[in-house]
Design a protein around this motif. Structure first.
Motif, PDB file in Angstrom:
ATOM      1  N   ALA A 343       0.819  -1.231   0.000  1.00 40.49           N
ATOM      2  CA  ALA A 343       0.000   0.000   0.000  1.00 40.49           C
ATOM      3  C   ALA A 343       0.855   1.285   0.000  1.00 40.49           C
ATOM      4  O   ALA A 343       0.589   2.192  -0.794  1.00 40.49           O
ATOM      5  CB  ALA A 343      -0.978  -0.025   1.173  1.00 40.49           C
ATOM      6  N   PRO A 344       1.906   1.406   0.833  1.00 39.13           N
ATOM      7  CA  PRO A 344       2.669   2.661   0.825  1.00 39.13           C
ATOM      8  C   PRO A 344       3.404   2.931  -0.496  1.00 39.13           C
ATOM      9  O   PRO A 344       3.437   4.068  -0.958  1.00 39.13           O
ATOM     10  CB  PRO A 344       3.682   2.487   1.969  1.00 39.13           C
ATOM     11  CG  PRO A 344       3.106   1.439   2.845  1.00 39.13           C
ATOM     12  CD  PRO A 344       2.366   0.514   1.922  1.00 39.13           C
ATOM     13  N   ALA A 345       3.955   1.882  -1.119  1.00 41.75           N
ATOM     14  CA  ALA A 345       4.665   2.091  -2.390  1.00 41.75           C
ATOM     15  C   ALA A 345       3.665   2.457  -3.483  1.00 41.75           C
ATOM     16  O   ALA A 345       3.948   3.288  -4.351  1.00 41.75           O
ATOM     17  CB  ALA A 345       5.438   0.832  -2.779  1.00 41.75           C
ATOM     18  N   CYS A 346       2.462   1.860  -3.411  1.00 39.43           N
ATOM     19  CA  CYS A 346       1.431   2.144  -4.402  1.00 39.43           C
ATOM     20  C   CYS A 346       1.010   3.610  -4.312  1.00 39.43           C
ATOM     21  O   CYS A 346       0.974   4.323  -5.316  1.00 39.43           O
ATOM     22  CB  CYS A 346       0.233   1.228  -4.149  1.00 39.43           C
ATOM     23  SG  CYS A 346      -1.241   1.744  -5.017  1.00 39.43           S
ATOM     24  N   SER A 347       0.733   4.081  -3.093  1.00 39.43           N
ATOM     25  CA  SER A 347       0.230   5.456  -2.969  1.00 39.43           C
ATOM     26  C   SER A 347       1.307   6.479  -3.339  1.00 39.43           C
ATOM     27  O   SER A 347       1.008   7.545  -3.855  1.00 39.43           O
ATOM     28  CB  SER A 347      -0.323   5.708  -1.568  1.00 39.43           C
ATOM     29  OG  SER A 347       0.690   5.608  -0.627  1.00 39.43           O
ATOM     30  N   LYS A 348       2.565   6.150  -3.101  1.00 37.43           N
ATOM     31  CA  LYS A 348       3.675   7.033  -3.505  1.00 37.43           C
ATOM     32  C   LYS A 348       3.690   7.167  -5.029  1.00 37.43           C
ATOM     33  O   LYS A 348       3.829   8.265  -5.571  1.00 37.43           O
ATOM     34  CB  LYS A 348       4.961   6.382  -3.041  1.00 37.43           C
ATOM     35  CG  LYS A 348       6.147   7.120  -2.512  1.00 37.43           C
ATOM     36  CD  LYS A 348       6.047   8.470  -2.010  1.00 37.43           C
ATOM     37  CE  LYS A 348       6.391   8.567  -0.555  1.00 37.43           C
ATOM     38  NZ  LYS A 348       5.691   9.549   0.189  1.00 37.43           N
ATOM     39  N   TRP A 349       3.519   6.036  -5.708  1.00 38.47           N
ATOM     40  CA  TRP A 349       3.534   6.053  -7.168  1.00 38.47           C
ATOM     41  C   TRP A 349       2.352   6.871  -7.702  1.00 38.47           C
ATOM     42  O   TRP A 349       2.501   7.704  -8.594  1.00 38.47           O
ATOM     43  CB  TRP A 349       3.487   4.610  -7.714  1.00 38.47           C
ATOM     44  CG  TRP A 349       3.406   4.564  -9.201  1.00 38.47           C
ATOM     45  CD1 TRP A 349       4.446   4.643 -10.082  1.00 38.47           C
ATOM     46  CD2 TRP A 349       2.212   4.478  -9.989  1.00 38.47           C
ATOM     47  NE1 TRP A 349       3.969   4.596 -11.364  1.00 38.47           N
ATOM     48  CE2 TRP A 349       2.601   4.505 -11.338  1.00 38.47           C
ATOM     49  CE3 TRP A 349       0.850   4.381  -9.682  1.00 38.47           C
ATOM     50  CZ2 TRP A 349       1.679   4.430 -12.390  1.00 38.47           C
ATOM     51  CZ3 TRP A 349      -0.066   4.315 -10.726  1.00 38.47           C
ATOM     52  CH2 TRP A 349       0.357   4.338 -12.063  1.00 38.47           C
ATOM     53  N   VAL A 350       1.176   6.643  -7.119  1.00 36.89           N
ATOM     54  CA  VAL A 350      -0.033   7.371  -7.565  1.00 36.89           C
ATOM     55  C   VAL A 350       0.166   8.875  -7.386  1.00 36.89           C
ATOM     56  O   VAL A 350      -0.122   9.670  -8.286  1.00 36.89           O
ATOM     57  CB  VAL A 350      -1.278   6.893  -6.764  1.00 36.89           C
ATOM     58  CG1 VAL A 350      -2.468   7.815  -7.008  1.00 36.89           C
ATOM     59  CG2 VAL A 350      -1.640   5.468  -7.158  1.00 36.89           C
ATOM     60  N   ALA A 351       0.699   9.276  -6.233  1.00 40.68           N
ATOM     61  CA  ALA A 351       0.883  10.708  -5.950  1.00 40.68           C
ATOM     62  C   ALA A 351       1.802  11.334  -7.006  1.00 40.68           C
ATOM     63  O   ALA A 351       1.540  12.440  -7.491  1.00 40.68           O
ATOM     64  CB  ALA A 351       1.448  10.884  -4.547  1.00 40.68           C
ATOM     65  N   LYS A 352       2.850  10.602  -7.357  1.00 40.72           N
ATOM     66  CA  LYS A 352       3.797  11.125  -8.347  1.00 40.72           C
ATOM     67  C   LYS A 352       3.092  11.312  -9.705  1.00 40.72           C
ATOM     68  O   LYS A 352       3.245  12.346 -10.357  1.00 40.72           O
ATOM     69  CB  LYS A 352       4.963  10.142  -8.482  1.00 40.72           C
ATOM     70  CG  LYS A 352       6.182  10.726  -9.135  1.00 40.72           C
ATOM     71  CD  LYS A 352       7.365   9.781  -8.995  1.00 40.72           C
ATOM     72  CE  LYS A 352       8.112   9.659 -10.281  1.00 40.72           C
ATOM     73  NZ  LYS A 352       7.925   8.445 -11.040  1.00 40.72           N
ATOM     74  N   GLU A 353       2.301  10.332 -10.087  1.00 40.17           N
ATOM     75  CA  GLU A 353       1.577  10.420 -11.361  1.00 40.17           C
ATOM     76  C   GLU A 353       0.625  11.616 -11.372  1.00 40.17           C
ATOM     77  O   GLU A 353       0.539  12.352 -12.345  1.00 40.17           O
ATOM     78  CB  GLU A 353       0.751   9.129 -11.594  1.00 40.17           C
ATOM     79  CG  GLU A 353       1.567   7.892 -11.847  1.00 40.17           C
ATOM     80  CD  GLU A 353       2.369   7.960 -13.135  1.00 40.17           C
ATOM     81  OE1 GLU A 353       1.783   8.237 -14.186  1.00 40.17           O
ATOM     82  OE2 GLU A 353       3.594   7.737 -13.057  1.00 40.17           O
TER      83      GLU A 353
END
Ligand SMILES: Cc1cc2nc3c(=O)[nH]c(=O)nc-3n(C[C@H](O)[C@H](O)[C@H](O)COP(=O)(O)OP(=O)(O)OC[C@H]3O[C@@H](n4cnc5c(N)ncnc54)[C@H](O)[C@@H]3O)c2cc1C
Length: 359
Positions: A343-353
């Motif tokens: 979950a934390p790596a996923c949300s980091k990626w989404v925020a960057k996008e």
């Protein structure tokens, strides 16, 4: 010219699905100043509520590629998020270490080879005279169990985690709609999500965190395929005064079965490797087959709770699916065995996008 932060505050992000992935994206994006709406008709009945919460990151043996990068990033981010979330629940923590065991000499040889090659101070082979190995072999009345310890991995209690995220969501006044989204479309550079009651929610961005159902909303624009795969767990009660399950490590895995002692006489066992959508018939047998000659206390144990969840597994591509499908439409699904961990790596990626899209 407006600052990025001002742009973010004006931008409205709709997150469809409020399992661990939806909630975590809401947390990350809300902390960045976005206006977030979470939508879910059944947020307490999803796969996230069935999870055991093991974080198997550093223990992963294939140390290259995307899966390793996501695991590594998550294992680094988790302690920071736990620290932050303690404002809302001071008991939230990562219970460490994680112990991975096997009764197979061949598998143990491979573990040893991995540890020797990797030379990571956070991963060690457990010596035969270690207290963990002694207590495990004593409890299971064998000498065959061997394995390794990972000091960086561990477990987060998923119930506690989801409750804490709900407290955060309430505290931040993040919009929550108890609705099902049946259609999404784009019009005039904005996204419109339609509920079963025909209400329309307008946003700049949609993030699909609705697991298997994500494909129903994007059928015509993607070739993504997902398979439902069950994950099952049982709580067993032991009726033997001689046995103290609390002498065992807090969480461990023996040949694909995750084991969490809950009290002196209760144990949770879950399977990591299941491939069909149907529940196993003889669940007790299947989940306790990690040892050939079961001790009497385990043979005589009775199931006191049983639960399962349907996980989404990508068909034809690796897990998870994190993609930017169109401008302002992001999909995060197919987390299969590791949604809590990732979950934390996923949300980091989404925020960057999203930051790139809105900048
Ligand atoms: C028994 C078991 C043990 C597990 N153990 C672990 C573990 O130890 N460690 C680990 O990392 N992972 C574990 N997992 C896997 C983990 O639970 C999943 O990977 C994770 O929960 C996936 O989260 P999610 O948010 O993608 O999906 P979900 O939790 O299923 O959430 C999806 C949400 O979308 C909502 N939704 C669906 N359609 C719509 C719609 N049209 N509109 C609005 N909302 C919609 C649903 O109601 C649901 O609430 C385990 C799973 C099981 C079953």
């Amino acid at each position: 010219m407006k600052s990025l932060k001002e742009n973010f505050q004006k931008a409205h992000i709709v997150i469809i699905g409020s399992g661990i992935i939806g909630k975590f994206n809401a947390l990350e994006l809300s902390e960045l100043g976005f206006c977030v709406t979470l939508i879910d008709p059944a947020q307490h009945k999803n796969c996230s509520n069935a999870a055991l919460g093991l974080l198997m990151g550093n223990i992963y043996q294939k140390r290259r590629g995307r899966s390793w990068a996501l695991r590594k990033q998550s294992i680094e981010l988790w302690p920071q998020w736990i620290n932050f979330l303690r404002k809302f629940n001071d008991e939230l923590n990562i219970e460490k270490p994680l112990i991975q065991l096997t009764t197979s000499e061949e598998k143990f040889k491979k573990l040893k080879q991995f540890i020797n090659e990797i030379n990571d101070p956070d991963l060690k082979i457990l010596e035969e005279n270690s207290i963990f190995i002694k207590n495990i072999n004593k409890a299971f009345q064998t000498r065959k169990i061997k394995g390794m310890i990972s000091f960086k991995d561990g477990r987060i209690n998923p119930t506690s985690l989801l409750e804490t995220l709900d407290k955060y969501i309430k505290h931040k006044k993040i919009n929550f709609l108890e609705e099902e989204i049946i259609k999404i479309r784009k019009s005039n550079n904005q996204w419109i999500s339609t509920t079963t009651n025909n209400a329309e929610i307008i946003s700049n961005v949609i993030i699909l965190c609705n697991s298997l159902k994500a494909v129903d909303l994007i059928d015509s624009i993607s070739a993504i395929k997902l398979k439902p795969v069950i994950g099952q767990a049982i709580e067993v009660s032991v009726n033997d005064a001689e046995v103290d399950l609390l002498s065992l490590p807090k969480q461990f895995n023996i040949d694909g079965k995750n084991i969490i002692p809950k009290s002196k006489n209760k144990l949770i066992i879950g399977s990591t490797d299941e491939y069909s959508a149907k529940p196993e018939k003889n669940i007790f047998e299947k989940l306790t087959n990690f040892i050939d000659n079961k001790p009497t206390w385990l043979i005589k144990a009775s199931i006191t709770k049983q639960w399962s969840g349907i996980r989404s597994r990508p068909d034809g591509e690796p897990s998870p699916i994190m993609k930017n499908l169109q401008n302002g439409l992001i999909i995060c699904t197919g987390f299969y065995k590791n949604g809590i961990l990732l979950a934390p790596a996923c949300s980091k990626w989404v925020a960057k996008e999203i930051k790139t899209y809105l900048s």
